[in-house]
Motif scaffolding. Sequence first.
Motif, short mmCIF file in Angstrom:
data_model
loop_
_atom_site.label_atom_id
_atom_site.label_comp_id
_atom_site.label_asym_id
_atom_site.label_seq_id
_atom_site.Cartn_x
_atom_site.Cartn_y
_atom_site.Cartn_z
N ASP A 108 9.61 15.25 7.80
CA ASP A 108 10.02 13.66 7.63
C ASP A 108 10.44 13.62 9.15
OD1 ASP A 108 11.35 16.91 8.13
OD2 ASP A 108 13.29 16.43 7.08
N ARG A 109 10.42 13.83 10.07
CA ARG A 109 10.78 13.01 11.52
C ARG A 109 8.84 12.46 11.24
NH1 ARG A 109 8.07 14.30 16.26
NH2 ARG A 109 7.89 16.49 15.10
N LEU A 110 7.53 12.91 11.38
CA LEU A 110 6.69 12.11 11.67
C LEU A 110 6.22 11.02 10.11
CD1 LEU A 110 4.78 15.12 12.83
CD2 LEU A 110 5.24 13.46 14.58
N TYR A 111 6.39 11.74 9.02
CA TYR A 111 6.68 11.13 7.87
C TYR A 111 7.35 10.66 6.58
CZ TYR A 111 1.37 11.34 9.71
OH TYR A 111 0.48 11.53 10.61
N PRO A 112 8.21 9.87 7.13
CA PRO A 112 9.83 10.01 6.48
C PRO A 112 9.49 9.76 5.14
CG PRO A 112 9.58 8.05 8.08
CD PRO A 112 8.36 8.54 8.19
N LYS A 113 10.20 9.73 4.54
CA LYS A 113 10.47 9.87 2.73
C LYS A 113 11.05 8.91 2.44
CE LYS A 113 15.36 10.96 2.45
NZ LYS A 113 16.61 12.10 2.15
N ASP A 114 11.53 7.93 3.05
CA ASP A 114 11.29 5.94 3.02
C ASP A 114 10.48 5.78 3.15
OD1 ASP A 114 11.74 6.70 5.52
OD2 ASP A 114 13.17 5.22 5.52
N ARG A 115 9.14 6.50 3.31
CA ARG A 115 8.02 5.09 3.48
C ARG A 115 6.63 5.89 3.52
NH1 ARG A 115 6.49 4.55 9.66
NH2 ARG A 115 4.72 3.38 9.08
N PHE A 116 6.53 6.93 2.97
CA PHE A 116 5.62 7.45 2.24
C PHE A 116 5.89 8.99 1.07
CE2 PHE A 116 5.32 7.19 7.47
CZ PHE A 116 3.50 6.17 7.14
N MET A 120 0.83 -2.16 0.04
CA MET A 120 -0.22 0.24 0.23
C MET A 120 0.68 1.36 0.05
SD MET A 120 -3.00 1.84 0.40
CE MET A 120 -4.04 0.21 0.66
N LYS A 121 0.50 2.23 -0.48
CA LYS A 121 1.98 3.31 -1.49
C LYS A 121 0.58 4.37 -0.02
CE LYS A 121 3.02 2.80 -5.80
NZ LYS A 121 3.07 3.41 -6.75
N GLU A 122 1.30 4.70 1.16
CA GLU A 122 1.33 5.85 1.56
C GLU A 122 0.94 7.46 1.80
OE1 GLU A 122 -0.09 3.57 5.84
OE2 GLU A 122 2.23 4.06 5.28
N ILE A 123 0.45 8.05 1.34
CA ILE A 123 1.04 9.81 0.73
C ILE A 123 0.49 10.40 1.84
CG2 ILE A 123 0.06 11.51 -0.54
CD1 ILE A 123 -0.74 8.70 -2.62
N VAL A 124 1.21 11.92 2.01
CA VAL A 124 0.80 12.73 2.77
C VAL A 124 0.72 14.25 1.47
CG1 VAL A 124 2.07 14.44 4.76
CG2 VAL A 124 2.45 12.08 4.63
N ILE A 125 -0.50 14.33 1.65
CA ILE A 125 -0.62 15.76 0.90
C ILE A 125 -0.41 17.46 2.15
CG2 ILE A 125 -2.39 17.51 0.40
CD1 ILE A 125 -4.25 15.02 -0.30
N TYR A 126 0.43 18.17 0.91
CA TYR A 126 0.95 19.29 1.19
C TYR A 126 0.27 20.82 0.69
CZ TYR A 126 4.65 23.03 1.71
OH TYR A 126 5.76 24.17 1.89
N GLY A 127 -1.22 20.41 1.87
CA GLY A 127 -1.55 21.59 1.76
C GLY A 127 -2.83 20.92 2.22
N ALA A 128 -3.50 21.95 2.38
CA ALA A 128 -4.73 22.23 3.17
C ALA A 128 -6.05 23.01 3.22
CB ALA A 128 -4.63 21.96 4.82
N GLY A 129 -6.43 23.53 1.68
CA GLY A 129 -7.45 23.96 1.22
C GLY A 129 -7.83 22.99 0.25
N SER A 130 -9.10 22.99 -0.64
CA SER A 130 -10.51 22.93 -1.16
C SER A 130 -10.01 21.70 -1.65
CB SER A 130 -11.35 23.80 -1.28
OG SER A 130 -11.24 24.74 -2.55
#
Length: 221
Positions: A56-64, A1-11
Amino acid sequence: MKEIVIYGAGSFAKMMRLYLDRVAGQKVVAFCVDEAFKGDMSSFDDLPLVAFESIDRLYPKDRFLMFVAVGYSSMRNRRSMYEKACFKGYQFVNYIDGSAMLDETVILGSNNVVLVGSVLEPFSRLGDNNIIWSSVMISHDVDIGSHCFFASQTLLGGNCKVEDNCFFGFNSTCVQGAVIRTESMIGSKSLVLSNTEAFSKNLGVPAKLISSHRDKGIVLA
């Protein structure tokens, strides 16, 4: 499963979460924004909202993976956010709607969005961090840079070249072979018959240069 973090919090970020979650094998797990804009908020759209400075501490680049989801109101800000995420070393996902038609010869960069019913014809190239809204027509051999926005029903003729940070309004059209220079803005329903100048605002049929935004870039309300 690819887990994604979105940079942004608008519509736009909320909409992209919906789209990205519909793709099998991937899931959005969090949002992030710059600390200066986070305030006391700890969640967005029922997911964790964290400071980009801590990502990068909470959602590191090697996992997310990451997706930068910011709209067109400040085109230079779109570029800046993407470059900050690149600096942290994140890999990005593209979102290509299932109804979009991309020829197999099309070359895609990263963090691109191609929405409902859009078409990219053979031998076209799309750089990074572009938004192609619904029902856009990109003809053959078109070369598009990075950080551009194409509103619905934009039409680019064959062999056009679009440089970085350009904005195309609804129903805008560029004839074949036109060169759209860096940070050009093409107004809604405008018809571009010749090359534009960098940092130019172009409106009308045919489109004419009406102003420059070299200092502030393209900013829309």
